[in-house]
Design a protein around this motif. Sequence first.
Motif, PDB file in Angstrom:
ATOM      1  N   CYS A 113      -5.478   4.200  -4.557  1.00  0.00           N
ATOM      2  CA  CYS A 113      -4.401   4.258  -3.564  1.00  0.00           C
ATOM      3  C   CYS A 113      -3.042   4.407  -4.226  1.00  0.00           C
ATOM      4  CB  CYS A 113      -4.428   3.025  -2.673  1.00  0.00           C
ATOM      5  SG  CYS A 113      -5.869   2.940  -1.614  1.00  0.00           S
TER       6      CYS A 113
ATOM      7  N   LEU B  62      -3.601   7.717   3.390  1.00  0.00           N
ATOM      8  CA  LEU B  62      -4.187   6.924   4.472  1.00  0.00           C
ATOM      9  C   LEU B  62      -5.706   6.907   4.402  1.00  0.00           C
ATOM     10  CD1 LEU B  62      -1.888   7.937   7.458  1.00  0.00           C
ATOM     11  CD2 LEU B  62      -1.810   5.843   6.100  1.00  0.00           C
ATOM     12  N   HIS B  63      -6.298   8.028   4.021  1.00  0.00           N
ATOM     13  CA  HIS B  63      -7.757   8.091   3.885  1.00  0.00           C
ATOM     14  C   HIS B  63      -8.234   7.163   2.767  1.00  0.00           C
ATOM     15  CE1 HIS B  63     -11.806   9.724   3.868  1.00  0.00           C
ATOM     16  NE2 HIS B  63     -11.690   9.865   2.553  1.00  0.00           N
ATOM     17  N   ALA B  64      -7.551   7.202   1.625  1.00  0.00           N
ATOM     18  CA  ALA B  64      -7.938   6.343   0.507  1.00  0.00           C
ATOM     19  C   ALA B  64      -7.785   4.866   0.867  1.00  0.00           C
ATOM     20  CB  ALA B  64      -7.088   6.677  -0.720  1.00  0.00           C
ATOM     21  N   ARG B  65      -6.680   4.524   1.518  1.00  0.00           N
ATOM     22  CA  ARG B  65      -6.453   3.132   1.900  1.00  0.00           C
ATOM     23  C   ARG B  65      -7.474   2.673   2.942  1.00  0.00           C
ATOM     24  NH1 ARG B  65      -1.512   1.602   5.453  1.00  0.00           N
ATOM     25  NH2 ARG B  65      -2.993   2.464   6.909  1.00  0.00           N
ATOM     26  N   ASP B  66      -7.714   3.493   3.948  1.00  0.00           N
ATOM     27  CA  ASP B  66      -8.650   3.110   5.003  1.00  0.00           C
ATOM     28  C   ASP B  66     -10.084   3.055   4.503  1.00  0.00           C
ATOM     29  OD1 ASP B  66      -6.570   2.818   6.735  1.00  0.00           O
ATOM     30  OD2 ASP B  66      -6.875   4.738   7.752  1.00  0.00           O
ATOM     31  N   HIS B  67     -10.428   3.864   3.506  1.00  0.00           N
ATOM     32  CA  HIS B  67     -11.765   3.794   2.911  1.00  0.00           C
ATOM     33  C   HIS B  67     -11.968   2.434   2.250  1.00  0.00           C
ATOM     34  CE1 HIS B  67     -15.451   5.259   1.086  1.00  0.00           C
ATOM     35  NE2 HIS B  67     -15.035   4.753  -0.061  1.00  0.00           N
TER      36      HIS B  67
ATOM     37  N   PHE C 112      -2.024  12.077   4.615  1.00  0.00           N
ATOM     38  CA  PHE C 112      -3.415  11.908   5.042  1.00  0.00           C
ATOM     39  C   PHE C 112      -4.305  11.476   3.883  1.00  0.00           C
ATOM     40  CE2 PHE C 112      -3.023  14.925   8.913  1.00  0.00           C
ATOM     41  CZ  PHE C 112      -2.514  13.896   9.664  1.00  0.00           C
ATOM     42  N   ASP C 113      -4.051  12.001   2.680  1.00  0.00           N
ATOM     43  CA  ASP C 113      -4.832  11.593   1.511  1.00  0.00           C
ATOM     44  C   ASP C 113      -4.643  10.108   1.221  1.00  0.00           C
ATOM     45  OD1 ASP C 113      -5.815  14.149   1.210  1.00  0.00           O
ATOM     46  OD2 ASP C 113      -4.400  14.686  -0.395  1.00  0.00           O
TER      47      ASP C 113
ATOM     48  N   ARG D 281      -5.012  -4.295   4.297  1.00  0.00           N
ATOM     49  CA  ARG D 281      -4.321  -3.025   4.035  1.00  0.00           C
ATOM     50  C   ARG D 281      -3.352  -3.158   2.865  1.00  0.00           C
ATOM     51  NH1 ARG D 281      -2.916  -0.841  10.091  1.00  0.00           N
ATOM     52  NH2 ARG D 281      -4.871   0.261  10.409  1.00  0.00           N
TER      53      ARG D 281
ATOM     54  N   GLU E 156      -0.336  16.558   4.142  1.00  0.00           N
ATOM     55  CA  GLU E 156      -1.587  16.468   3.376  1.00  0.00           C
ATOM     56  C   GLU E 156      -1.583  15.238   2.470  1.00  0.00           C
ATOM     57  OE1 GLU E 156      -4.215  19.037   0.160  1.00  0.00           O
ATOM     58  OE2 GLU E 156      -2.469  19.950   1.106  1.00  0.00           O
TER      59      GLU E 156
ATOM     60  N   THR F  78      -2.649   8.110  -5.037  1.00  0.00           N
ATOM     61  CA  THR F  78      -2.323   8.949  -3.888  1.00  0.00           C
ATOM     62  C   THR F  78      -0.933   8.626  -3.333  1.00  0.00           C
ATOM     63  OG1 THR F  78      -3.521   7.459  -2.398  1.00  0.00           O
ATOM     64  CG2 THR F  78      -4.722   9.380  -3.225  1.00  0.00           C
TER      65      THR F  78
END
Length: 87
Positions: free
Chosen positions: A39, A71-76, A68-69, A30, A65, A42
């Motif tokens: 990341c 966290l989505h980029a990092r988790d991807h 979430f953007d 992470r 928003e 964002t």
Amino acid sequence: MVFEEKMILNGEPEDEEEEEDMVDPLDTVRDKCAQAEHCIHTRAKLEDCESRVSSKSETAEDCTEELFDFLHARDHCVAHKVFHSVK
């Protein structure tokens, strides 16, 4: 008597130093992914939003928003790398 001691200690480290050496590979991945270019972009948007919201005394805006953007980029990024570090 030795058998009973082994049963009591089963599953627990014998000294506390062993616990300190363990590092969660997910945290490591992470941290690396949070430094990736997408990341960083964002995260910058999230930090801009947080500074904008905190500068106002009364606002209905929140940074959900943007959070979430990020966290989505990092988790991807994490999804593609985390299983390579697990034994």
